[in-house]
Write an enzyme that holds these catalytic residues in place. Structure first.
Site, PDB file in Angstrom:
ATOM      1  CB  SER A  24      -0.935   0.009   1.217  1.00  0.00           C
ATOM      2  OG  SER A  24      -0.202  -0.178   2.407  1.00  0.00           O
ATOM      3  CB  THR A 156     -41.316  24.125  -9.766  1.00  0.00           C
ATOM      4  OG1 THR A 156     -42.438  24.537 -10.550  1.00  0.00           O
ATOM      5  CG2 THR A 156     -41.241  25.012  -8.522  1.00  0.00           C
ATOM      6  CB  SER A 278     -14.542  24.924 -29.061  1.00  0.00           C
ATOM      7  OG  SER A 278     -14.444  24.107 -30.206  1.00  0.00           O
ATOM      8  CG  ASN A 286     -17.147  24.955 -24.282  1.00  0.00           C
ATOM      9  OD1 ASN A 286     -18.238  25.319 -24.709  1.00  0.00           O
ATOM     10  ND2 ASN A 286     -16.225  24.388 -25.044  1.00  0.00           N
ATOM     11  CD  GLU A 291     -18.923  21.384 -19.569  1.00  0.00           C
ATOM     12  OE1 GLU A 291     -18.944  20.399 -20.311  1.00  0.00           O
ATOM     13  OE2 GLU A 291     -18.416  22.462 -19.902  1.00  0.00           O
ATOM     14  CE1 TYR A 318      -6.371  -3.772   8.688  1.00  0.00           C
ATOM     15  CE2 TYR A 318      -5.403  -5.947   8.442  1.00  0.00           C
ATOM     16  CZ  TYR A 318      -5.545  -4.645   8.005  1.00  0.00           C
ATOM     17  OH  TYR A 318      -4.870  -4.230   6.898  1.00  0.00           O
ATOM     18  CD  GLN A 323      -2.864  -2.474   2.139  1.00  0.00           C
ATOM     19  OE1 GLN A 323      -2.173  -2.656   3.120  1.00  0.00           O
ATOM     20  NE2 GLN A 323      -2.586  -3.016   0.960  1.00  0.00           N
ATOM     21  CE  LYS A 326      -4.324   2.864   4.888  1.00  0.00           C
ATOM     22  NZ  LYS A 326      -5.214   1.649   4.992  1.00  0.00           N
TER      23      LYS A 326
END
Ligand code: ARG
Length: 464
Positions: A24, A156, A278, A286, A291, A318, A323, A326
């Protein structure tokens, strides 16, 4: 060669693929500060309780500081053969502190160690996120105050509903973010118990002082059950759950920014700082940042789901599965942090087109409810009847292709003879929002008061 930290009963080292799946260190090295903080607290406690000699602890402390300095300076070599951050640090400690280093792991296991490190990391990160949410709320409340009277359509079903003000709309997000802060604060309060000293799962026969290590690391108290201490990841799940809700809020706002910046809506403008072009269509502006905030919510929510699925089948205590807590936790909280920063940037950058907003506010017969309310108030009609009469007036206006305020009195009286000239007073959008003075309503005076209340609260130091 077998592992030098635990290889006593092993004759040979692991298969390469075993090492790869087991390690890890590639992602948990970011826990190095928390790991060393935890070790320093543990070592000091071992000295204080007489479990270790002061000289050994002094060598350990000096060594840990050297290791920290090396990692900080970027000269530390992380080794995959040493699996994780805990064994990388301890192994290097042996090089710099000699035999004393081997005594640090007395009355401790990597199970309580990693649980402690993760709690510390999540806690540190939640504190930073809290500051960021407060900053975004401040940006929103300031903008809300500046545009407390700017009329826009309220929606709405994404259909024009009733006029509201731009400030009121922004303050809706301030409310959401205020709840997000509350959720993170709740998660932090429950998180703040120290698992260190639970050892592998059963506690230890050494006379450790868990209250001392808990206090040294800023925890409120030690965790009460050693099995739970090493098998619990609720603290990460709660942080991810709060993060998911917060990311969902940011995503909704991001979606509105995407809609509002289209040429068709044109409600707001983002400057060049927060737009991209673009490569083929020269006219494009844009809203990529919005986004991406919208999309990144998916990663945050995915991390919550991922960890829930990891945990749901695990017997106590455990298991190595844990692990896998994470990468998702790190990524999700960092992603949220970046999204919060981007949103704060966009809020400060955005300029509403007040004229266009006002024009749009009046479209779609948005003051129809005001007209119905007038019929109730002045002609004392039951609301249901008033609704019906207004519906007929809307149909007439639609047929004539004009707004409600452009219908002639004669036309109106054709539908309901008791209508007088006075009705035109309530058909304007400004009048409409000004009249919404009920608590929490969109009247500009309300919006100003709420924005000021938030700004005052946000400027005040947070109670612990
Ligand atoms: N790297 C491990 C983790 O992140 C540390 C705990 C290892 N414990 C063990 N019993 N193998 O979960």
């Amino acid at each position: 060669m077998s592992n030098r930290m635990w290889g006593g009963r092993f004759a040979t080292g692991p298969d390469a693929i075993m090492e790869e799946i087991n390690a890890s260190i590639g992602f948990d090295q970011r826990l190095w500060q928390q790991d060393i903080r935890g070790s320093l607290a543990h070592a000091a406690m071992l000295a204080e309780t007489g479990i270790l000699r002061k000289a050994d602890v002094a060598a350990i402390e000096k060594g840990l500081k050297t290791v920290a300095a090396e990692i900080e300076a970027g000269t530390f070599t992380f080794s995959r053969a040493l699996e994780d951050i805990h064994m990388n640090v301890e192994s290097r400690l042996k090089d710099v502190a000699g035999t004393s280093a081997g005594r640090l792991h007395t009355a401790r296991s990597r199970n309580d160690q990693v649980a402690t490190d993760m709690r510390l990391w999540v806690r540190d990160t939640l504190d930073a996120i809290d500051t960021q949410i407060a900053d975004l709320m401040t940006a929103l409340a300031e903008k809300a105050l500046a545009f407390s009277g700017a009329v826009m359509p309220g929606f709405t079903h994404l259909q024009s509903a009733q006029p509201v003000t731009f400030g009121h709309h922004l303050l809706a997000y301030v409310e959401m973010l205020g709840r997000d802060r509350g959720r993170f604060a709740d998660a932090r309060a429950r998180l703040n118990e120290c698992p260190l000293g639970a050892a592998a799962l059963a506690g230890t026969s050494f006379p450790i002082d868990r209250h001392m290590t808990a206090k040294a690391l800023g925890f409120d108290r030690p965790t009460a059950n050693s099995i739970d201490s090493v098998s619990d990841r609720d603290f990460a799940l709660e942080a991810l759950a709060a993060a998911s809700i917060c990311a969902m809020h940011l995503s909704r706002f991001a979606e509105e920014i995407v809609i509002w910046t289209t040429p068709q809506f044109g409600f707001i403008r983002l400057t060049d700082k927060f737009t991209t072009g673009s490569s083929i269509m020269p006219q494009k502006r844009n809203p990529d940042a919005a986004e991406l905030v919208r999309a990144k919510a998916g990663r945050v929510i995915g991390a919550l789901n991922g960890l829930l699925v990891v945990m749901k089948g695990l017997p106590l205590a455990y298991a190595k599965d844990m692990q896998e807590d994470k990468e998702g936790t790190f990524d999700a909280l960092q992603t949220l942090s970046l999204s919060l920063a981007a949103m704060a940037g966009m809020v400060r950058d955005m300029e509403p087109d007040v004229k266009r907003l006002k024009k749009a506010a009046g479209s779609g017969f948005s003051t129809a409810t005001d007209l119905a309310d007038w019929l109730v108030r002045v002609l004392e009609m039951p609301f249901r009847d008033a609704h019906h009469v207004t519906g007929r007036l809307v149909a007439l206006a639609a047929e004539r292709n004009v707004g409600l305020e452009k219908l002639s009195l004669a036309d109106m009286q054709g539908v309901e003879p008791r209508i007088t000239d006075d009705v035109f007073g309530v058909l304007g959008v400004e009048r409409s929002v000004k009249s919404r003075t009920s608590y929490g309503g969109t009247a500009p005076a309300n919006v100003r008061a709420q924005a000021r209340r938030w700004l005052k609260r946000l400027a005040a130091p947070r109670k612990a």
